[in-house]
Design a protein around this motif. Structure first.
Motif, PDB file in Angstrom:
ATOM      1  N   LYS A  16       1.445   1.898   3.949  1.00  0.00           N
ATOM      2  CA  LYS A  16       1.559   0.571   4.546  1.00  0.00           C
ATOM      3  C   LYS A  16       2.938  -0.051   4.385  1.00  0.00           C
ATOM      4  O   LYS A  16       3.190  -1.114   4.949  1.00  0.00           O
ATOM      5  CB  LYS A  16       0.515  -0.361   3.928  1.00  0.00           C
ATOM      6  CG  LYS A  16      -0.918   0.052   4.172  1.00  0.00           C
ATOM      7  CD  LYS A  16      -1.902  -1.004   3.715  1.00  0.00           C
ATOM      8  CE  LYS A  16      -1.919  -1.161   2.210  1.00  0.00           C
ATOM      9  NZ  LYS A  16      -2.921  -2.144   1.772  1.00  0.00           N
ATOM     10  N   GLU A  17       3.812   0.565   3.607  1.00  0.00           N
ATOM     11  CA  GLU A  17       5.121  -0.036   3.319  1.00  0.00           C
ATOM     12  C   GLU A  17       5.967  -0.125   4.587  1.00  0.00           C
ATOM     13  O   GLU A  17       6.220   0.875   5.262  1.00  0.00           O
ATOM     14  CB  GLU A  17       5.849   0.785   2.258  1.00  0.00           C
ATOM     15  CG  GLU A  17       7.261   0.330   1.968  1.00  0.00           C
ATOM     16  CD  GLU A  17       7.358  -1.073   1.421  1.00  0.00           C
ATOM     17  OE1 GLU A  17       8.430  -1.689   1.568  1.00  0.00           O
ATOM     18  OE2 GLU A  17       6.368  -1.559   0.831  1.00  0.00           O
ATOM     19  N   VAL A  21      -7.200  -5.263   2.497  1.00  0.00           N
ATOM     20  CA  VAL A  21      -6.867  -3.954   3.076  1.00  0.00           C
ATOM     21  C   VAL A  21      -6.079  -4.100   4.371  1.00  0.00           C
ATOM     22  O   VAL A  21      -5.555  -3.108   4.884  1.00  0.00           O
ATOM     23  CB  VAL A  21      -8.139  -3.112   3.332  1.00  0.00           C
ATOM     24  CG1 VAL A  21      -9.026  -3.067   2.107  1.00  0.00           C
ATOM     25  CG2 VAL A  21      -8.919  -3.636   4.536  1.00  0.00           C
ATOM     26  N   VAL A  22      -5.993  -5.293   4.914  1.00  0.00           N
ATOM     27  CA  VAL A  22      -5.276  -5.513   6.174  1.00  0.00           C
ATOM     28  C   VAL A  22      -3.824  -5.870   5.864  1.00  0.00           C
ATOM     29  O   VAL A  22      -3.570  -6.877   5.202  1.00  0.00           O
ATOM     30  CB  VAL A  22      -5.921  -6.640   6.997  1.00  0.00           C
ATOM     31  CG1 VAL A  22      -5.175  -6.840   8.319  1.00  0.00           C
ATOM     32  CG2 VAL A  22      -7.392  -6.352   7.253  1.00  0.00           C
ATOM     33  N   PRO A  23      -2.849  -5.075   6.303  1.00  0.00           N
ATOM     34  CA  PRO A  23      -1.446  -5.468   6.108  1.00  0.00           C
ATOM     35  C   PRO A  23      -1.179  -6.809   6.780  1.00  0.00           C
ATOM     36  O   PRO A  23      -1.641  -7.066   7.894  1.00  0.00           O
ATOM     37  CB  PRO A  23      -0.668  -4.336   6.791  1.00  0.00           C
ATOM     38  CG  PRO A  23      -1.613  -3.177   6.829  1.00  0.00           C
ATOM     39  CD  PRO A  23      -2.981  -3.773   6.974  1.00  0.00           C
ATOM     40  N   LEU A  31      -4.582   2.978  10.153  1.00  0.00           N
ATOM     41  CA  LEU A  31      -4.141   2.364   8.907  1.00  0.00           C
ATOM     42  C   LEU A  31      -5.269   1.574   8.254  1.00  0.00           C
ATOM     43  O   LEU A  31      -5.463   1.627   7.032  1.00  0.00           O
ATOM     44  CB  LEU A  31      -2.947   1.449   9.188  1.00  0.00           C
ATOM     45  CG  LEU A  31      -2.104   0.985   7.996  1.00  0.00           C
ATOM     46  CD1 LEU A  31      -1.567   2.181   7.228  1.00  0.00           C
ATOM     47  CD2 LEU A  31      -0.966   0.103   8.485  1.00  0.00           C
ATOM     48  N   LEU A  32      -6.042   0.850   9.054  1.00  0.00           N
ATOM     49  CA  LEU A  32      -7.149   0.065   8.516  1.00  0.00           C
ATOM     50  C   LEU A  32      -8.250   0.973   7.972  1.00  0.00           C
ATOM     51  O   LEU A  32      -8.865   0.654   6.944  1.00  0.00           O
ATOM     52  CB  LEU A  32      -7.716  -0.848   9.604  1.00  0.00           C
ATOM     53  CG  LEU A  32      -6.808  -1.994  10.066  1.00  0.00           C
ATOM     54  CD1 LEU A  32      -7.511  -2.825  11.129  1.00  0.00           C
ATOM     55  CD2 LEU A  32      -6.398  -2.878   8.896  1.00  0.00           C
ATOM     56  N   ALA A  85      -0.069  -0.519  19.676  1.00  0.00           N
ATOM     57  CA  ALA A  85      -0.253  -0.587  18.223  1.00  0.00           C
ATOM     58  C   ALA A  85      -1.707  -0.400  17.825  1.00  0.00           C
ATOM     59  O   ALA A  85      -2.013  -0.344  16.634  1.00  0.00           O
ATOM     60  CB  ALA A  85       0.254  -1.932  17.695  1.00  0.00           C
ATOM     61  N   VAL A  86      -2.599  -0.280  18.814  1.00  0.00           N
ATOM     62  CA  VAL A  86      -4.026  -0.251  18.502  1.00  0.00           C
ATOM     63  C   VAL A  86      -4.399   0.966  17.669  1.00  0.00           C
ATOM     64  O   VAL A  86      -4.980   0.847  16.586  1.00  0.00           O
ATOM     65  CB  VAL A  86      -4.864  -0.274  19.799  1.00  0.00           C
ATOM     66  CG1 VAL A  86      -6.345  -0.118  19.474  1.00  0.00           C
ATOM     67  CG2 VAL A  86      -4.626  -1.565  20.552  1.00  0.00           C
TER      68      VAL A  86
END
Length: 536
Positions: free
Chosen positions: A476-477, A110-112, A515-516, A508-509
């Motif tokens: 996520k793309e 699940v993590v990019p 996203l996560l 970015a946090v």
């Protein structure tokens, strides 16, 4: 029989009867999915021959090819070395808390990978957190995280679950009575694994390995962060430097590598493994004995590196988020709205486009139906940066009014992720009892009416599941979004990338955590659907 009729019979059911409307609609959708790549080929073949040869056989190109192949090979081998033992431990042994470890081992998916990459750079870079922690101990230098080794490590940590999940599924369906029979013939545990278990799970291992290889060769974010010149990074650099001809040539070379990987995938899929249903399986796990607790070190260490390190870095950034504040870099809620809106539009459009193709492929076992279905997979197989570049050439050269617009961005997402809906929808449609459809037709319903009243309600869950997967992968793309988004259109991933490029990771946090969370929820849904001891 005339040759035209032979061709017609070969492409159709044999009696030449195919629904014309559905056939034409499926053909149009399939052609639209393949169409963007034609412009890339046109751009590449228009390059002057002498210049094309100079570019293709230059030292820089050789380095790009060499690094890309080494990256793909390294990630594939390491994914096997990590994924297969984890699958065996969680599926076949009495590993302590194995249900817990079976879930945790899948979570890195699940993590990019680009999130993991800049977290690792922040932790293990020349002036990273780990270096600062060791400095009081007199350790002034640690191994360099940049380059090929760092890229292989990071991508492996977030792609080994492909091997883990496919191998674990094969082990869960393994007929364990075959293993017991081998043990009664005085074969040791290792010999029984080599002679019985390995031949059964080898196709699953190979399938997962090829997914990891395909991801590695098409990944853009991690090599860029790790400063490794590979196909995807060099294509992006040339695109920004207006080197359209070189970028197109590199894209075709990358496409050739991807086609080789797909050919290997087709060969593996055509293999037939030994009988592996669970009819003869037992619930008795393999006893690890004195190695039972030490064996937990493998899933614990892999999970710590893949999950704890990024979470640790994110926590540090969050605590320091007030330092050196720059309003221009601040996260804005509209970025979430933008991401959700385009992802939702892509999911709906992909579902609408997938239904005719999936229905046609499920109900007509012909080469023509197979061709249309396979054509929709082209965009998924092509790396995102290559697809984006093809659409740049097409939009800027022929439809400038469409270039850098939301419709073109959504179209790119649909081309990229349509197979995720086609596959699930086709499987759901194949599960519908054809007698129910025939009964509705005898009651006077048209083909469309029978689909609307019978087939669609029974397949809705499969279609929705596929659309949800498109939504999540679109969120996520990275390369498609970076290249094709309208000017000023910021999303979660573009905010993460801006913070990474500026080395202002604290900005970015919040988008990374959002996203996560979205990715984690998707994994929870997938795991919950499997259920039982055999599920993750």
């Amino acid at each position: 029989m005339s040759w035209t009729r032979r061709i017609r019979d070969a492409l159709t059911d044999g009696d030449g009867r195919l629904p014309p409307g559905l056939t034409l609609l499926s053909a149009a959708i399939a052609a639209t999915m393949v169409f963007p790549l034609a412009w890339l080929v046109i751009e590449a073949v228009t390059v002057e021959r002498s210049r094309a040869l100079d570019l293709l056989f230059s030292a820089d190109t050789a380095e790009v090819i060499f690094n890309s192949l080494l990256l793909m090979a390294g990630v594939t081998v390491l994914s096997i070395l990590i994924g297969v033992p984890l699958a065996y431990l969680t599926a076949r042994t009495d590993l302590p808390f194995r249900r817990f470890w079976s879930v945790v081992a899948a979570l890195p998916l699940v993590v990019p990978s680009y999130v993991g990459a800049f977290a690792f750079v922040s932790a293990f870079g020349p002036r990273g957190e780990f270096h600062d922690a060791l400095a009081p101990l007199g350790i002034e230098r640690i191994p360099d995280v940049y380059g090929l080794p760092g890229a292989i490590l990071v991508i492996t940590l977030y792609t080994y679950p492909y091997v883990y999940l496919t191998t674990r599924a094969a082990l869960l369906s393994l007929d364990t009575t075959l293993i017991e029979a081998a043990r009664t013939l005085n074969h040791g545990r290792i010999e029984a694994f080599r002679r019985v278990t390995l031949p059964v799970i080898r196709p699953a291992i190979a399938a997962g390995s090829l997914l990891a290889a395909l991801y590695a060769v098409s990944d853009f974010g991690t090599p860029s962060i790790m400063r490794l010149p590979v196909f995807t990074r060099q294509i992006y650099v040339e695109y920004n430097a207006f080197g359209r001809d070189y970028a197109a040539l590199l894209s075709l070379q990358l496409l050739a590598v991807v086609l080789v990987v797909l050919a290997l995938e087709w060969l593996v899929r055509s293999e037939r493994s030994a009988p592996g249903d669970d009819a003869g399986s037992t619930d008795r796990p393999v006893r690890l004995g004195r190695w039972r607790w030490p064996a937990t070190l493998l899933p614990a260490s892999v999970s710590a590196v893949a999950l704890v390190v990024p979470l640790w870095i994110l926590l540090l950034w969050l605590l320091r988020s007030d330092a050196g504040r720059r309003p221009s870099m601040a996260f804005e809620p509209v970025q979430v709205l933008n991401s959700v809106s385009v992802a939702a539009a892509a999911a709906v459009a992909a579902a609408l486009a997938a239904i005719p193709v999936a229905y046609f492929a499920a109900n007509h076992d012909t080469p023509l139906a197979t061709l249309f279905e396979r054509a929709t997979y082209v965009g998924f197989a092509v790396p995102g940066i290559v697809l984006a570049l093809a659409l740049v050439y097409f939009g800027s050269g022929y439809l400038p009014w469409l270039y850098q617009t939301i419709p073109l961005l959504v179209f790119a997402y649909v081309v990229r992720f349509l197979p995720q809906v086609v596959g699930s929808a086709r499987t759901a449609i194949l599960g519908v009892d054809p007698t129910l459809v025939e009964a509705s037709r005898t009651l006077g319903e048209s083909s469309m009416g029978a689909f609307r009243r019978v087939t669609f309600p029974l397949t809705r869950s499969g279609i929705v599941a596929g659309a949800a997967l498109v939504f999540l992968t679109t969120m996520k793309e990275l390369p498609v979004t970076l290249i094709l988004r309208p000017s000023g259109f910021e999303t979660i991933v573009t905010q993460i990338w801006r913070a990474q490029e500026s080395a202002l990771y604290q900005y970015a946090v919040v988008p990374t955590l959002i996203l996560l969370v979205i990715s984690g929820l998707s994994m929870v849904v997938i795991l919950a659907q499997e259920g039982g001891e055999e599920g993750l």
